[in-house]
Design a protein around this motif. Structure first.
Motif: not given
Length: 75
Positions: A60-62, A67-68, A73-74
């Motif tokens: 879950i943390c990975e 996602q972060i 990067n976006c």
């Protein structure tokens, strides 16, 4: 011998030094293993459940980190 007397019939493991176990023959070792087999299996199962729980938390943390990073990067 370095044995103590306890009130528990089953928990003699803390009363026996490891050097005492070294002198057991194969039949003695088999008896000890069979005697504690259920207890050992329960401990192993609990450890496996704990490992599985933490592996799910890590996953879950990975996923959150990924996602972060995608959001960063976006921009």
């Amino acid at each position: 011998s370095r044995r103590r007397h306890t009130s528990s019939d089953r928990d003699w493991s803390s009363d026996v030094c490891s050097s005492d176990l070294d002198i057991l023959n194969d039949n003695g070792r088999t008896f000890v293993l069979n005697y504690y087999k259920k207890d050992l299996e329960e401990l192993i199962f609990a450890e496996e459940q704990s490992i599985a729980f933490y592996n799910r938390k890590i996953s879950i943390c990975e996923s959150k980190i990924q996602q972060i990073n995608e959001i960063i990067n976006c921009k």
